[in-house]
Design a protein around this motif. Structure first.
Motif, short mmCIF file in Angstrom:
data_model
loop_
_atom_site.label_atom_id
_atom_site.label_comp_id
_atom_site.label_asym_id
_atom_site.label_seq_id
_atom_site.Cartn_x
_atom_site.Cartn_y
_atom_site.Cartn_z
N TYR A 1 0.79 -1.23 0.00
CA TYR A 1 0.00 0.00 0.00
C TYR A 1 0.82 1.28 0.00
CZ TYR A 1 -3.49 -3.45 1.46
OH TYR A 1 -4.28 -4.56 1.55
N PRO B 1 7.41 3.62 8.98
CA PRO B 1 7.54 3.93 7.54
C PRO B 1 7.05 2.78 6.67
CG PRO B 1 9.50 4.63 8.72
CD PRO B 1 8.68 3.82 9.70
N PHE B 2 7.33 1.55 7.09
CA PHE B 2 6.94 0.40 6.28
C PHE B 2 5.44 0.17 6.31
CE2 PHE B 2 6.55 -4.13 5.24
CZ PHE B 2 7.41 -4.24 4.16
N LYS C 1 15.88 3.39 3.14
CA LYS C 1 15.12 3.84 1.97
C LYS C 1 13.64 4.03 2.30
CE LYS C 1 18.38 2.68 -1.55
NZ LYS C 1 18.66 2.19 -2.91
N ALA C 2 13.10 3.13 3.12
CA ALA C 2 11.70 3.31 3.54
C ALA C 2 11.54 4.57 4.37
CB ALA C 2 11.22 2.08 4.32
N GLY D 1 1.42 2.78 4.86
CA GLY D 1 0.44 2.54 3.79
C GLY D 1 -0.66 1.59 4.23
N GLU E 1 11.61 7.54 2.03
CA GLU E 1 10.41 7.57 1.20
C GLU E 1 9.19 7.98 2.03
OE1 GLU E 1 10.62 7.29 -1.96
OE2 GLU E 1 8.52 7.12 -2.57
N ALA E 2 9.08 7.44 3.25
CA ALA E 2 7.94 7.79 4.10
C ALA E 2 7.99 9.24 4.56
CB ALA E 2 7.88 6.85 5.31
N GLU F 1 14.69 -3.40 -1.82
CA GLU F 1 16.05 -3.28 -1.28
C GLU F 1 16.40 -4.51 -0.44
OE1 GLU F 1 17.96 -0.93 -2.24
OE2 GLU F 1 19.69 -1.14 -0.91
N TRP G 1 0.53 10.11 5.77
CA TRP G 1 1.69 10.60 5.02
C TRP G 1 1.91 12.08 5.32
CZ3 TRP G 1 4.06 6.48 3.63
CH2 TRP G 1 3.38 5.36 3.18
N ALA H 1 17.62 -1.07 3.44
CA ALA H 1 16.19 -1.30 3.21
C ALA H 1 15.36 -0.39 4.12
CB ALA H 1 15.83 -2.77 3.45
N GLY H 2 15.70 -0.39 5.41
CA GLY H 2 14.99 0.49 6.34
C GLY H 2 15.23 1.96 6.02
#
Lengths: 380, 380
Positions: A306, B261-262, B312-313, B265, B316-317, A316, B292, B309-310
């Motif tokens: 989502y 962040p993950f 980048k989230a 959504g 992005e968040a 990633e 958001w 990975a974390g």
């Protein structure tokens, strides 16, 4: 039709026989007919079977979308989905006692096989892929793990079954239970994909107690409880060395891994600093492979997350590749509250997250929407 | 010296007075002196105070790194950290009864102020920034929320205090407790940053029971329990409308938001599909702002996430910007198990995740390492 092929690998059904069984039950999971003649209600979450909620309002309304494959096909048409890999919805056969577990698993799996076969045989000539495949279900409550392995080997012979769906409790002791080793072995031997999916969430106390949970409807159990349950389950699997003993397992994690992509780094760091595991710099009791290797080798993630933040973490954590992330819808759950909606917001949101995350890369979008599923599950 | 300025906004201390108090206690949190003359042990987690663990092995060894500011400065020098914003470590003053809460908060905050002032006054002329600032602590157990607000206004007058640290329980009812409104109001009025940090994790049952938790040392409570606690706490805040009523709150979330962040959504989607909240398409009971927007307006994330990975989230968040993510170490926690290690692996991992995530963008790296903290907390 043009555009990339779209495969939905996260889409559930309750076959009619399963629905009939739920109608005959009076405790979770069950289907209740409200006294006001409203639509029947499905009560599958323990938190919904709550004496503070009027009995006619517990759970959620259940309609033909849960069991009628024609409704599934209509949904697919509406949302541009070429092919669906259907799976029994939670709680699967978790509640079926040992006498009936194998019989029910065979019945469900045979039903899934014939549903797919029949539907594909009558598909329009314009179909770009066979319309339906399925993930089977396992008799986890069977008297011995050998019976579960037997059903896995039987599933392998059913032409439309391409894997199995499973919850997080295993044989009631979690997925780090050594009694599951014969199941992991059979999954390796058959190379069937295991679709790992949550159902039980977290105890109410994790959220502050039942009154807090009720205050926000289903948001806490579904938005947080489900993904956290998946994360805990797969972390216990990993910590107990399942991926060391069975390095050829292929596992698809629901909801993009719960939160595993985001937390993998912290898990790895906590293991590296855990005195229980480390002696003289070696990892004497903990997992032998690092979690990033497991993510790149054994784990696939659906794209039911989502938003772009989760999607970017999923890619990633998969090693920076879009080869391991697979489109899904979670149908028939999260239907529009306003039934006049043309397309389901939950589906549109996931399509949009894929488009936005990879807008510069049509190949990546095509892989996530369908290419990965076709390749991994041999759908074409 | 060259290179970007580095500010550590996630670094803890136990002032000597607090250590002395823990030594005098016999229940969690407390410090225990083993009978074999080994180093004293700090028992702060309820799960560590476990009768199945020999009393001399409970908790973790506590050394001068927890309270001696010289050790902190040495750690900063070793890891290239120009400036640290120190904060009392968990469980803060959560366990202090109402008679003593305000007195202890004042004592801790005055001690933090004088520690910073004294250290900065003796810093080497080559220092590129003042070496120490602090997040204060709150008397959450005070008889009335007004006393907490009073301490916030007093903290605002202390020159080296630039915010406050707080756990997830608030006044024992969680962060959606309306009794906290005066605290949110005072935070808005003072524009002090609130650093929200976990301590209690999840109940053992969430992991499958105490025997399962013990099997994997501290991995489940620390790797999963802590971030999930933070996620639940801030989600309850959000669901209860705190960010609608107090739209100018500025909150820094530990460990990159736990998993927020993950999951943002999925939270947003579950709200959009929640019948409790929605009537005729409107959001009648749920939060009025989307999550958001809150992430882009009210929330900052530390960079203690141990991987790309974390990271980048997190970016992005935050709206795709590196303006809201801030470097931290979690010192003195997660020290090397092998004491001869030159640099701490936990710190190196977080530095590396920042470098790898933004390798094409030196400005982004500089912002995350120090620029954001300097701007937001007015450190230069």
């Amino acid at each position: 039709m043009s555009g990339p092929l779209v495969v939905d690998i996260h889409t559930h059904v309750y076959p009619p026989a399963y629905i009939d069984m739920l109608r005959a039950r009076k405790k979770v999971p069950y289907i209740h007919n409200p006294s006001d003649g409203g639509p029947p209600r499905l009560i599958i979450l323990a938190s919904d079977d709550d004496s503070n909620i009027p009995v006619d309002q517990r759970g959620r309304p259940v309609d033909s979308s849960y069991s009628d494959i024609k409704v599934k096909l209509d949904f697919m048409n509406k949302h541009g989905i070429d092919c669906s890999v259907i799976s029994l919805a939670n709680p699967w056969l978790d509640f079926i006692g040992e006498e009936q577990a194998s019989e029910w698993a065979q019945k469900i799996n045979d039903d899934l096989e014939s549903t797919c076969a029949q539907s594909n045989s009558t598909a329009a000539p314009s179909a770009r892929l066979r319309r339906l495949f399925a993930f089977g279900t396992l008799p986890l409550g069977a008297p011995s793990p050998a019976a579960i392995a037997d059903e896995l080997h039987r599933i392998k012979t059913l032409p439309h079954l391409r894997g199995v769906i499973m919850g997080t409790t295993g044989r009631s002791q979690g997925l780090d239970d050594p009694n599951l080793d014969p199941v992991w072995k059979a999954l390796e031997d058959t190379q069937l994909m295991l679709f790992l999916h949550p159902h039980y969430g977290l105890p109410d106390e994790a959220f502050g107690g039942p009154e807090i949970v009720r205050r926000y409807g289903h948001v806490l159990p579904l938005a947080l409880g489900f993904p956290l349950e998946t994360t805990i389950a797969v972390t216990r699997m990993y910590l107990s060395g399942v991926f060391d003993r069975f390095p050829r397992l292929q596992i698809l994690l629901a909801h993009s891994g719960g939160t595993l992509p985001f937390l993998a780094g912290r898990i790895e760091s906590c293991i590296a600093h855990e005195r229980t595991f480390k002696v003289n710099g070696g990892n004497v009791q903990g997992p032998q492979r690092d979690i990033w290797d497991v993510l790149k080798t054994n784990i696939y993630l659906d794209a039911v997350v989502y938003g772009t933040a989760g999607m970017k973490a999923a890619v990633e954590a998969s090693g920076g590749t879009t080869d391991r992330v697979l489109f899904g819808t979670d149908h028939p759950f999260f239907p529009p509250l306003n039934e006049e909606d043309e397309k389901w917001a939950s589906v549109v949101t996931n399509y949009s997250a894929i488009d936005k995350s990879f807008e510069q890369n049509a190949d990546a979008i095509a892989r996530v929407l369908g290419g990965n599923a076709i390749r991994l599950l041999k759908l074409a």
